[in-house]
Design an enzyme around this catalytic site. Sequence first.
Site, PDB file in Angstrom:
ATOM      1  N   LYS A 114      -0.427   4.985   8.348  1.00 12.93           N
ATOM      2  CA  LYS A 114       0.248   5.385   7.091  1.00 12.93           C
ATOM      3  C   LYS A 114      -0.747   5.486   5.938  1.00 12.93           C
ATOM      4  CE  LYS A 114       1.127   2.166   4.686  1.00 12.93           C
ATOM      5  NZ  LYS A 114       1.247   0.998   3.846  1.00 12.93           N
ATOM      6  N   LYS A 167      -6.566   2.069  -3.241  1.00 10.03           N
ATOM      7  CA  LYS A 167      -6.299   1.364  -1.980  1.00 10.03           C
ATOM      8  C   LYS A 167      -6.327   2.330  -0.789  1.00 10.03           C
ATOM      9  CE  LYS A 167      -4.760  -1.517   1.120  1.00 10.03           C
ATOM     10  NZ  LYS A 167      -5.672  -2.440   1.795  1.00 10.03           N
ATOM     11  N   SER A 208       0.880  -1.169   0.000  1.00 11.21           N
ATOM     12  CA  SER A 208       0.000   0.000   0.000  1.00 11.21           C
ATOM     13  C   SER A 208       0.919   1.221   0.000  1.00 11.21           C
ATOM     14  CB  SER A 208      -0.888   0.002   1.240  1.00 11.21           C
ATOM     15  OG  SER A 208      -1.620  -1.191   1.322  1.00 11.21           O
TER      16      SER A 208
HETATM   17  P1  NAD Z   1       4.772  -6.644   7.678  1.00 10.14           P
HETATM   18  O1  NAD Z   1       5.357  -5.578   8.527  1.00 10.14           O
HETATM   19  O2  NAD Z   1       4.231  -7.881   8.306  1.00 10.14           O
HETATM   20  O3  NAD Z   1       5.829  -7.092   6.554  1.00 10.14           O
HETATM   21  C1  NAD Z   1       6.677  -6.211   5.887  1.00 10.14           C
HETATM   22  C2  NAD Z   1       7.948  -6.991   5.555  1.00 10.14           C
HETATM   23  O4  NAD Z   1       8.816  -6.123   4.827  1.00 10.14           O
HETATM   24  C3  NAD Z   1       8.696  -7.443   6.789  1.00 10.14           C
HETATM   25  O5  NAD Z   1       8.949  -8.833   6.710  1.00 10.14           O
HETATM   26  C4  NAD Z   1       9.990  -6.632   6.768  1.00 10.14           C
HETATM   27  O6  NAD Z   1      11.110  -7.310   7.310  1.00 10.14           O
HETATM   28  C5  NAD Z   1      10.126  -6.383   5.280  1.00 10.14           C
HETATM   29  N1  NAD Z   1      10.972  -5.220   4.973  1.00 10.14           N
HETATM   30  C6  NAD Z   1      10.908  -3.981   5.509  1.00 10.14           C
HETATM   31  N2  NAD Z   1      11.840  -3.178   4.964  1.00 10.14           N
HETATM   32  C7  NAD Z   1      12.502  -3.938   4.044  1.00 10.14           C
HETATM   33  C8  NAD Z   1      13.577  -3.682   3.161  1.00 10.14           C
HETATM   34  N3  NAD Z   1      14.164  -2.484   3.103  1.00 10.14           N
HETATM   35  N4  NAD Z   1      14.012  -4.695   2.381  1.00 10.14           N
HETATM   36  C9  NAD Z   1      13.433  -5.915   2.427  1.00 10.14           C
HETATM   37  N5  NAD Z   1      12.418  -6.224   3.266  1.00 10.14           N
HETATM   38  C10 NAD Z   1      11.951  -5.234   4.059  1.00 10.14           C
HETATM   39  O7  NAD Z   1       3.641  -5.912   6.804  1.00 10.14           O
HETATM   40  P2  NAD Z   1       2.399  -6.596   6.058  1.00 10.14           P
HETATM   41  O8  NAD Z   1       1.254  -6.612   7.003  1.00 10.14           O
HETATM   42  O9  NAD Z   1       2.837  -7.820   5.368  1.00 10.14           O
HETATM   43  O10 NAD Z   1       2.080  -5.444   4.991  1.00 10.14           O
HETATM   44  C11 NAD Z   1       2.848  -5.298   3.800  1.00 10.14           C
HETATM   45  C12 NAD Z   1       2.141  -4.260   2.935  1.00 10.14           C
HETATM   46  O11 NAD Z   1       0.804  -4.712   2.647  1.00 10.14           O
HETATM   47  C13 NAD Z   1       1.995  -2.885   3.590  1.00 10.14           C
HETATM   48  O12 NAD Z   1       2.128  -1.889   2.616  1.00 10.14           O
HETATM   49  C14 NAD Z   1       0.577  -2.911   4.162  1.00 10.14           C
HETATM   50  O13 NAD Z   1       0.051  -1.617   4.313  1.00 10.14           O
HETATM   51  C15 NAD Z   1      -0.130  -3.738   3.110  1.00 10.14           C
HETATM   52  N6  NAD Z   1      -1.320  -4.488   3.548  1.00 10.14           N
HETATM   53  C16 NAD Z   1      -1.343  -5.179   4.721  1.00 10.14           C
HETATM   54  C17 NAD Z   1      -2.491  -5.901   5.076  1.00 10.14           C
HETATM   55  C18 NAD Z   1      -2.569  -6.720   6.345  1.00 10.14           C
HETATM   56  O14 NAD Z   1      -3.690  -7.153   6.707  1.00 10.14           O
HETATM   57  N7  NAD Z   1      -1.475  -6.985   7.040  1.00 10.14           N
HETATM   58  C19 NAD Z   1      -3.603  -5.904   4.239  1.00 10.14           C
HETATM   59  C20 NAD Z   1      -3.542  -5.203   3.029  1.00 10.14           C
HETATM   60  C21 NAD Z   1      -2.396  -4.495   2.696  1.00 10.14           C
END
Ligand code: NAD
Length: 300
Positions: free
Chosen positions: A242, A173, A99
């Site tokens: 965010k 989104k 997102s």
């Molecule tokens: P999360 O925090 O569980 O996972 C993010 C991952 O990115 C982590 O494993 C972290 O180690 C990795 N990361 C961070 N910086 C990095 C870098 N520089 N290089 C490589 N890896 C890196 O987050 P999530 O819940 O999986 O969400 C991911 C995205 O999806 C976000 O943008 C969030 O807004 C979106 N999203 C989340 C959900 C949900 O229900 N969790 C639903 C829809 C959308």
Amino acid sequence: MPAGSIGFIGLGNMGAPMAHRLVEAGYSLQVHDKSAERRKDFMDRHPCHDPPDLVSLGRSSELVITILPDGHIVREVLLGVGGVAAGMSANALVIDMSSSSAVGTLETAALLAESGIGFIDAPVSGGVKKAVDGTLAIMAGGDAHLIDRVRPVLEVMGKVFHTGPVGSGHAMKSLNNYLSAASLASACEAILAGKAFGLDPARMIEILNASSGRSNSTEYKFPGFILNQAYNSGFGIGLLAKDLRLARELMDCTGTPDTLLRACAGIWQQAAERLGELADHTEVYKFLESISSDAKSQDT
Ligand code: NAD
């Protein structure tokens, strides 16, 4: 897009189950996450390649998928020093499923286009459960012919909605998450008021779900994560705060009145500061409950 050669970056709460589905569907993945623990956890369960660096990952991938916390991190991973794009060939493609900021995405796509690399923004909605089931709503912005090229890959993870040109998926989104955040915060306030008046929260949710006040928050989040005090939806409160900043950015750049959004974003920002960015977003209920008890103790 033939089976194989997908670089997948971000193995968090969403990325890990999405990557899992791709492996199960027969795609060969090269995975990366900055967390060694998350990499190891995924690699222990799946036969994937762990490239030595991001340039190598880019070099051996005709498609790279990112699902990272925000668009700044996506830009750094792709276009920073030693980033993925340095290894990618012209005609390769990036799909950002994070997102991210719609405005920032236009810039990222333009920078990648200088090297002939295509870009689709394809953020998702549905949370961890739908990521596991492969039933996410995928909001895809970009050229129709590029989206058609990767449609079979995307359809392993959910249902694809073409939203328009690059950036439109991320715009859609952030607006979706504004509505979702506003509905959850307003449902929490309503339940707290009813409870203070003597109504039973579980009974209120049952009645709301048979009435016009129902929403995804009352039908799914209250029974699944709040009434049972589990607070384990897998979506961090910092990520939702965010998303509201991104919705504000969109309202600003389109000159749209945003009185309600500003109030809503303020609640989520305060909650993220008080509870910590990693708290589950459903814990906003506890935050609003604490504010209401603070207010009552000041009255007495
Ligand atoms: P999360 O925090 O569980 O996972 C993010 C991952 O990115 C982590 O494993 C972290 O180690 C990795 N990361 C961070 N910086 C990095 C870098 N520089 N290089 C490589 N890896 C890196 O987050 P999530 O819940 O999986 O969400 C991911 C995205 O999806 C976000 O943008 C969030 O807004 C979106 N999203 C989340 C959900 C949900 O229900 N969790 C639903 C829809 C959308």
